[in-house]
Write an enzyme that holds these catalytic residues in place. Structure first.
Site, PDB file in Angstrom:
ATOM      1  N   CYS A  27      -1.485   9.642   3.721  1.00  0.00           N
ATOM      2  CA  CYS A  27      -1.638   9.019   2.390  1.00  0.00           C
ATOM      3  C   CYS A  27      -2.928   9.576   1.932  1.00  0.00           C
ATOM      4  O   CYS A  27      -2.951   9.726   0.594  1.00  0.00           O
ATOM      5  CB  CYS A  27      -1.427   7.567   2.346  1.00  0.00           C
TER       6      CYS A  27
ATOM      7  N   GLU B 234       1.086  -1.231  -0.016  1.00  0.00           N
ATOM      8  CA  GLU B 234       0.070   0.145   0.176  1.00  0.00           C
ATOM      9  C   GLU B 234       0.893   1.104  -0.222  1.00  0.00           C
ATOM     10  O   GLU B 234       1.812   1.424   0.983  1.00  0.00           O
ATOM     11  CB  GLU B 234      -1.088   0.014   1.251  1.00  0.00           C
TER      12      GLU B 234
HETATM   13  P1  NAP Z   1       8.857   4.478   3.893  1.00  0.00           P
HETATM   14  O1  NAP Z   1      10.243   5.211   3.988  1.00  0.00           O
HETATM   15  O2  NAP Z   1       8.778   3.534   2.567  1.00  0.00           O
HETATM   16  O3  NAP Z   1       8.955   3.345   4.932  1.00  0.00           O
HETATM   17  C1  NAP Z   1       8.072   2.271   5.180  1.00  0.00           C
HETATM   18  C2  NAP Z   1       8.562   1.255   5.891  1.00  0.00           C
HETATM   19  O4  NAP Z   1       9.267   0.584   5.140  1.00  0.00           O
HETATM   20  C3  NAP Z   1       9.475   1.601   7.322  1.00  0.00           C
HETATM   21  O5  NAP Z   1       8.976   0.847   8.231  1.00  0.00           O
HETATM   22  C4  NAP Z   1      10.646   1.569   6.737  1.00  0.00           C
HETATM   23  O6  NAP Z   1      11.761   1.431   7.562  1.00  0.00           O
HETATM   24  C5  NAP Z   1      10.618   0.353   5.891  1.00  0.00           C
HETATM   25  N1  NAP Z   1      11.894   0.281   4.894  1.00  0.00           N
HETATM   26  C6  NAP Z   1      12.614   1.239   4.363  1.00  0.00           C
HETATM   27  N2  NAP Z   1      13.525   0.586   3.514  1.00  0.00           N
HETATM   28  C7  NAP Z   1      13.142  -0.729   3.337  1.00  0.00           C
HETATM   29  C8  NAP Z   1      13.775  -1.752   2.594  1.00  0.00           C
HETATM   30  N3  NAP Z   1      14.803  -1.679   1.853  1.00  0.00           N
HETATM   31  N4  NAP Z   1      13.073  -2.995   2.799  1.00  0.00           N
HETATM   32  C9  NAP Z   1      11.891  -3.010   3.523  1.00  0.00           C
HETATM   33  N5  NAP Z   1      11.351  -2.065   4.389  1.00  0.00           N
HETATM   34  C10 NAP Z   1      11.987  -1.000   4.125  1.00  0.00           C
HETATM   35  O7  NAP Z   1       7.470   5.168   4.256  1.00  0.00           O
HETATM   36  P2  NAP Z   1       7.213   6.080   5.356  1.00  0.00           P
HETATM   37  O8  NAP Z   1       8.047   7.590   5.119  1.00  0.00           O
HETATM   38  O9  NAP Z   1       7.413   5.290   6.580  1.00  0.00           O
HETATM   39  O10 NAP Z   1       5.588   6.531   5.160  1.00  0.00           O
HETATM   40  C11 NAP Z   1       5.092   7.552   4.128  1.00  0.00           C
HETATM   41  C12 NAP Z   1       4.581   6.978   2.935  1.00  0.00           C
HETATM   42  O11 NAP Z   1       3.684   5.855   3.110  1.00  0.00           O
HETATM   43  C13 NAP Z   1       3.852   8.067   2.133  1.00  0.00           C
HETATM   44  O12 NAP Z   1       4.278   7.651   0.630  1.00  0.00           O
HETATM   45  C14 NAP Z   1       2.583   7.582   2.329  1.00  0.00           C
HETATM   46  O13 NAP Z   1       1.615   8.013   1.061  1.00  0.00           O
HETATM   47  C15 NAP Z   1       2.683   6.168   2.399  1.00  0.00           C
HETATM   48  N6  NAP Z   1       1.305   5.628   3.246  1.00  0.00           N
HETATM   49  C16 NAP Z   1       0.416   5.014   2.364  1.00  0.00           C
HETATM   50  C17 NAP Z   1      -0.594   4.392   3.013  1.00  0.00           C
HETATM   51  C18 NAP Z   1      -1.609   3.672   2.391  1.00  0.00           C
HETATM   52  O14 NAP Z   1      -2.719   3.019   2.804  1.00  0.00           O
HETATM   53  N7  NAP Z   1      -1.628   3.665   1.076  1.00  0.00           N
HETATM   54  C19 NAP Z   1      -0.901   4.628   4.538  1.00  0.00           C
HETATM   55  C20 NAP Z   1      -0.036   5.311   5.239  1.00  0.00           C
HETATM   56  C21 NAP Z   1       1.079   5.611   4.560  1.00  0.00           C
HETATM   57  P3  NAP Z   1      12.686   2.645   8.361  1.00  0.00           P
HETATM   58  O15 NAP Z   1      11.623   3.549   9.101  1.00  0.00           O
HETATM   59  O16 NAP Z   1      13.650   1.969   9.294  1.00  0.00           O
HETATM   60  O17 NAP Z   1      13.233   3.148   7.198  1.00  0.00           O
END
Ligand code: NAP
Length: 518
Positions: A320, A286
């Protein structure tokens, strides 16, 4: 068997007793600032040399807590513990597992303000935003518990002479959940508890910006009697252990919510079959959005402007589902823009603990990134509100920012900024507005403000988003009421909080027994 599910109500914080209770919860949480939390693997508290320090984004020198940080060794042990717990957990009747869930929801409900107060400090959410997140987390547990019982029933099949045929759903095994920081309890809990109540076990890797709220939730998971190893909690850098967990041949499924960039990386990696792997991994991603609200000349313009401000700047635009594009029909463009600018500029900025409308963004990195996007934006459109950082207690504050005369193809209208930045786009008519709204790679939420029935029907049909809202704000989906998840690059449309969610983490087994003479 269980009373019917209802979404958790929100508090009215104008009531003095509610305000006093929240203040008390904030004080209680502040007393534990700086506490150290472990990983949880196989029910054991595990310390590591490396730690993650979680700070208050409104006052970064205030340490909410430190938490052990797992490496690949701990991540591997957690996966092994999840597999060890799997056979017993999977063999329990669904109703027994659901009972654990209902008990957990009750514990969370009893501690609702404490959990909310942790979020206020750790994520920078004001009282309402924090409570809404905790309420959603409780809803996920309660709702999925009931869905798990429903899904345990055999599925209807067509009778066939001479045979007994039965089809039913079974859990898959041990998987990995990787949530984002922006709904640090709701999304973390929903992504973990859905698969678990379906009978799977899990390694849960929280976002590194907000690991403490999850650690506190894990104490409640233990208190609710979930057996050791069913949920293993392994904070750690996504860059360090994310690939390891996703690639691991023993990972049965990956449940991810976060950015498009990381989601695409996981989609690709989880499709590869590694040595010793016996299955195709299921993976759900997502991802982000560039969500639009359309306002036409028949709408209640005042209500539309107020809801646009709410949708764009609630929790500093870090949802999001947040409105990041406002598409205004030419004839009412200037009037609505003026109201939106006025509304955005009137929002008071300050510490979430004092319940200001706008708090800080989550981190220095996000602060810099958003300021960078604003600087780029000023080259392609006109900033008509905000646009600057706000200096207060060293916190990562930004003014709610509105850009006008944004071209539909501009970076401001295409790239997810994930902060308090709204791009206003002019459309000649409703047809063009729909075309602009659909003109990004995303498709998460969208909104239409109109009184014209034919246009509303047109939007219901042609506005290509997973969650469409008519004549209201576009954030705040309720579990069970508005199943949530988008189209296109917004993700795999898992529909969190929907009746089919648990099904994603189950397999169907069909059994045929031929009748033979005794
Ligand atoms: P993110 O940077 O993609 O991080 C999400 C998760 O992925 C974190 O736990 C992060 O860990 C982990 N991660 C980072 N690198 C990874 C890798 N190589 N392999 C596996 N996992 C890895 O996103 P965010 O900044 O936390 O969240 C914001 C984003 O989420 C926005 O784009 C928002 O639109 C989206 N979002 C979407 C929804 C939906 O339902 N569609 C809901 C909420 C948010 P670390 O924190 O340790 O880097």
């Amino acid at each position: 068997m269980f009373p019917p599910y209802h979404p958790e109500p929100y508090s009215d914080f104008t009531e003095p007793a509610k305000r006093a209770a929240y203040e008390l919860a904030l004080a209680g949480v502040a007393e534990r600032f700086g506490a150290a939390y472990p990983l949880v693997i196989g029910g054991d508290a595990v310390e590591t040399d490396a730690t993650i320090t979680s700070v208050n984004p409104a006052r970064p020198d205030e340490v909410i807590g430190t938490i052990a940080s797992g490496g690949t060794g701990e991540a591997g042990e957690a996966l092994a513990a999840a597999w060890e717990a799997f056979p017993r957990w999977a063999s329990l009747p669904a109703v027994d597992r659901a009972r654990h869930g209902v008990k957990l929801a009750a514990i969370m409900r009893r501690n609702k303000y404490e959990l909310s107060a942790i979020e206020t400090y750790e994520a920078g959410k004001n009282w309402l935003e924090a409570e809404a997140d905790v309420a959603e987390a409780i809803d996920f547990v309660d709702y999925y518990a009931r869905q798990a019982v429903r899904l345990a029933e055999p599925l209807p099949v067509v009778p066939w002479p001479g045979e007994e045929n039965e089809s039913h759903l079974i859990p898959m095994g041990a998987g990995v959940a990787i949530p984002p920081w922006n709904f640090p309890l709701a999304i973390l809990v929903g992504m973990a508890i859905g698969p678990v109540l379906a009978g799977n076990t899990l390694v849960l890797k929280p976002a590194s910006n907000t690991p403490i709220i999850g650690a506190r939730w894990m104490e409640m998971v233990a208190a609710a009697g979930f057996p050791a190893g069913v949920i293993n909690y392994v904070p750690g850098s996504g860059g360090e252990i994310g690939d390891f967990l996703v690639d691991h041949p023993k990972t049965r499924f990956v449940n991810f919510t976060g950015s498009k960039e990381i989601g695409l990386r996981i989609a690709e990696r989880s499709a590869k079959v590694h040595e010793g792997q016996k299955w195709l991994k299921r993976a759900f991603m997502e991802m982000g959005g560039k969500d639009a609200m359309i306002v036409d000349e028949t709408a209640d313009l005042k209500a539309a402007a107020a809801d646009a401000v709410r949708s764009a700047f609630g929790f500093q635009g870090q949802k999001c589902s947040a409105a990041s594009r406002l598409i205004l029909i030419d004839s009412i463009h200037d009037e609505v823009l003026d109201m939106v600018v006025e509304g955005a500029s009137a929002l008071e900025i300050g510490p979430p603990k004092d319940d200001f409308a706008v708090g800080p963004v989550i981190s220095a990195t996000q602060h810099q990134s958003i300021l960078g996007e604003i600087a780029k934006g000023t080259k392609e459109a006109k900033a008509v509100a905000g646009g600057a950082a706000v200096d207060r207690d060293g916190g990562w504050y930004l003014q709610p920012t509105v850009f006008a005369e944004v071209s539909p193809d501009a970076r401001l209208a295409q790239h997810e900024i994930f902060g308090p930045v709204l791009s206003v786009i002019r459309a000649a008519d409703f047809d063009e507005a729909i075309e602009i709204a659909n003109g990004t790679e995303f498709g998460l939420t969208g909104g239409v403000y109109s009184r014209d029935r034919s246009r509303i029907e047109r939007a219901r049909r042609d506005f290509h988003v997973g969650n469409l809202y008519v004549n209201r704000k576009i954030t705040g989906a309720l579990v069970g009421v508005q199943p949530f998840g988008g189209f296109n690059m917004s993700g795999s449309n898992a529909k969190a909080g929907g009746p089919d969610y648990l099904r994603l983490f189950m397999e169907m087994k069909s059994v045929t027994e031929r009748w033979i003479a005794p």
